[in-house]
Design a protein around this motif. Structure first.
Motif, mmCIF file in Angstrom:
data_model
loop_
_atom_site.group_PDB
_atom_site.id
_atom_site.type_symbol
_atom_site.label_atom_id
_atom_site.label_comp_id
_atom_site.label_asym_id
_atom_site.label_seq_id
_atom_site.Cartn_x
_atom_site.Cartn_y
_atom_site.Cartn_z
ATOM 1 N N SER A 6 0.830 -1.209 0.000
ATOM 2 C CA SER A 6 0.000 0.000 0.000
ATOM 3 C C SER A 6 0.864 1.259 0.000
ATOM 4 C CB SER A 6 -0.939 -0.004 1.211
ATOM 5 O OG SER A 6 -0.235 0.178 2.433
ATOM 6 N N LEU A 7 1.983 1.221 0.710
ATOM 7 C CA LEU A 7 2.903 2.359 0.681
ATOM 8 C C LEU A 7 3.598 2.478 -0.673
ATOM 9 C CD1 LEU A 7 4.518 2.150 4.238
ATOM 10 C CD2 LEU A 7 3.018 3.960 3.374
ATOM 11 N N LEU A 8 3.841 1.332 -1.328
ATOM 12 C CA LEU A 8 4.424 1.362 -2.666
ATOM 13 C C LEU A 8 3.493 2.066 -3.645
ATOM 14 C CD1 LEU A 8 6.705 0.440 -4.577
ATOM 15 C CD2 LEU A 8 5.446 -1.697 -4.893
ATOM 16 N N LEU A 9 2.194 1.884 -3.487
ATOM 17 C CA LEU A 9 1.219 2.593 -4.312
ATOM 18 C C LEU A 9 0.976 4.014 -3.818
ATOM 19 C CD1 LEU A 9 -1.558 -0.119 -4.876
ATOM 20 C CD2 LEU A 9 0.024 0.779 -6.586
ATOM 21 N N GLY A 10 1.042 4.189 -2.498
ATOM 22 C CA GLY A 10 0.628 5.465 -1.917
ATOM 23 C C GLY A 10 1.694 6.531 -1.876
ATOM 24 N N THR A 11 2.952 6.154 -1.637
ATOM 25 C CA THR A 11 3.992 7.190 -1.535
ATOM 26 C C THR A 11 4.204 7.959 -2.848
ATOM 27 O OG1 THR A 11 5.604 5.370 -1.774
ATOM 28 C CG2 THR A 11 5.248 6.266 0.438
ATOM 29 N N PRO A 12 4.061 7.330 -4.051
ATOM 30 C CA PRO A 12 4.106 8.175 -5.258
ATOM 31 C C PRO A 12 2.972 9.190 -5.316
ATOM 32 C CG PRO A 12 4.477 5.880 -5.831
ATOM 33 C CD PRO A 12 4.040 5.903 -4.394
ATOM 34 N N ILE A 13 1.816 8.831 -4.754
ATOM 35 C CA ILE A 13 0.711 9.793 -4.700
ATOM 36 C C ILE A 13 1.108 11.007 -3.855
ATOM 37 C CG2 ILE A 13 -1.668 10.156 -3.939
ATOM 38 C CD1 ILE A 13 -2.182 7.200 -4.475
ATOM 39 N N LEU A 14 1.766 10.742 -2.726
ATOM 40 C CA LEU A 14 2.206 11.840 -1.864
ATOM 41 C C LEU A 14 3.165 12.752 -2.603
ATOM 42 C CD1 LEU A 14 2.844 9.876 1.486
ATOM 43 C CD2 LEU A 14 0.713 10.865 0.620
ATOM 44 N N SER A 15 4.065 12.176 -3.394
ATOM 45 C CA SER A 15 5.023 12.996 -4.140
ATOM 46 C C SER A 15 4.334 13.774 -5.263
ATOM 47 C CB SER A 15 6.133 12.116 -4.720
ATOM 48 O OG SER A 15 6.903 11.519 -3.701
ATOM 49 N N LEU A 16 3.412 13.131 -5.976
ATOM 50 C CA LEU A 16 2.736 13.791 -7.087
ATOM 51 C C LEU A 16 1.860 14.945 -6.613
ATOM 52 C CD1 LEU A 16 1.732 10.596 -9.096
ATOM 53 C CD2 LEU A 16 3.184 12.433 -9.966
ATOM 54 N N LEU A 17 1.039 14.699 -5.600
ATOM 55 C CA LEU A 17 0.180 15.761 -5.075
ATOM 56 C C LEU A 17 1.016 16.829 -4.368
ATOM 57 C CD1 LEU A 17 -2.814 13.671 -3.681
ATOM 58 C CD2 LEU A 17 -2.612 14.821 -5.883
ATOM 59 N N GLY A 18 2.092 16.390 -3.705
ATOM 60 C CA GLY A 18 2.976 17.348 -3.053
ATOM 61 C C GLY A 18 3.645 18.274 -4.047
ATOM 62 N N ALA A 19 4.004 17.756 -5.232
ATOM 63 C CA ALA A 19 4.602 18.598 -6.265
ATOM 64 C C ALA A 19 3.625 19.673 -6.723
ATOM 65 C CB ALA A 19 5.041 17.738 -7.447
ATOM 66 N N THR A 20 2.350 19.320 -6.804
ATOM 67 C CA THR A 20 1.332 20.304 -7.172
ATOM 68 C C THR A 20 1.245 21.416 -6.140
ATOM 69 O OG1 THR A 20 0.058 18.583 -8.290
ATOM 70 C CG2 THR A 20 -1.097 20.615 -7.738
ATOM 71 N N GLY A 21 1.225 21.035 -4.863
ATOM 72 C CA GLY A 21 1.178 22.040 -3.807
ATOM 73 C C GLY A 21 2.438 22.886 -3.762
ATOM 74 N N ALA A 22 3.602 22.258 -3.970
ATOM 75 C CA ALA A 22 4.859 23.001 -3.951
ATOM 76 C C ALA A 22 4.925 24.009 -5.090
ATOM 77 C CB ALA A 22 6.032 22.029 -4.033
ATOM 78 N N ALA A 23 4.396 23.630 -6.261
ATOM 79 C CA ALA A 23 4.386 24.550 -7.395
ATOM 80 C C ALA A 23 3.424 25.713 -7.163
ATOM 81 C CB ALA A 23 4.001 23.795 -8.665
ATOM 82 N N LEU A 24 2.284 25.433 -6.541
ATOM 83 C CA LEU A 24 1.296 26.491 -6.283
ATOM 84 C C LEU A 24 1.803 27.522 -5.276
ATOM 85 C CD1 LEU A 24 -2.000 24.399 -6.116
ATOM 86 C CD2 LEU A 24 -1.497 26.218 -7.757
#
Length: 222
Positions: free
Chosen positions: A134-152
């Motif tokens: 579940s972390l293997l699937l979930g941690t990329p989500i954290l990075s992808l959504l985090g990149a959106t927030g970091a860019a904003l």
């Protein structure tokens, strides 16, 4: 375009190798938060087994937040981010390269240490296996959504606090599905439904988040 993507990935990994304290801090935070809960709630095996999946997922989420503010900020400060955005390659490749590097630097160490931490919570081998998956699937989500927030929030005063407020609600579905998958295994109902939802969330994040982050970078750098 492939060379540009690989150069961004290689550049960020090289910088991380020179700044080991950054990713070690996030890993140490993950270990400490996960290890303090058994000390705080007591040695009851059943209670630890019950709260273990949620604690580990929350700790992984908070550890990911520690590094998000620097995803684009360091390159923005020294001017290299503008040069990469102005290159002929699509900005979305820049976002994908930096996001993959972020996951490799911060996500993979969490996956490697999770089985050891799972044993602290008296989790079975099956539960630990599902937790890692579940972390293997979930941690990329954290990075992808985090990149959106970091860019904003790039370049904003108090951007770190705003980034946390923006990203944490987006992390909630991954947290619920990831911890729920492990809980399903322990309850005997299976983890297929929760993992399927987590996988769908990953696909949606992979398709949508890089484009939003790329557009946000363009706005932030204007």
């Amino acid at each position: 375009m492939g060379r540009f993507f690989l150069s961004v990935l290689r550049r960020d990994l090289t910088i991380a190798a020179r700044r080991r304290g950054d990713w070690l801090t996030a890993l140490f935070f993950f270990v400490m938060v996960s290890s303090l809960f058994p000390l705080g709630v007591g040695p009851d095996p059943e209670l630890l087994k019950l709260i273990g999946p949620g604690v580990l997922w929350v700790a992984a989420t908070l550890a990911s937040l520690l590094s998000l503010s620097r995803l684009f900020e360091d390159d923005h400060r020294d001017g290299s981010l503008e040069q990469m955005v102005l290159s002929p390659a699509p900005v979305v490749l820049l976002v994908l390269g930096k996001t993959l590097a972020h996951w490799m630097i911060y996500g993979i160490p969490l996956l490697l240490i999770t089985p050891v931490l799972g044993m602290q919570f008296n989790l079975s081998a099956d539960a630990i296996g599902v937790l890692v998956f579940s972390l293997l699937l979930g941690t990329p989500i954290l990075s992808l959504l985090g990149a959106t927030g970091a860019a904003l929030t790039l370049g904003l005063r108090g951007g770190g606090v705003l980034l946390t407020l923006l990203v944490l609600p987006l992390y909630t579905p991954a947290l619920i599905f990831g911890a729920g998958a492990v809980a399903g295994v322990m309850a005997g109902t299976g983890a297929e439904a929760q993992l399927s939802l987590l996988g769908a969330f990953f696909l949606v994040s992979f398709i949508v988040a890089p484009w939003i982050a790329a557009a946000s970078l363009g706005v932030s750098l204007e």
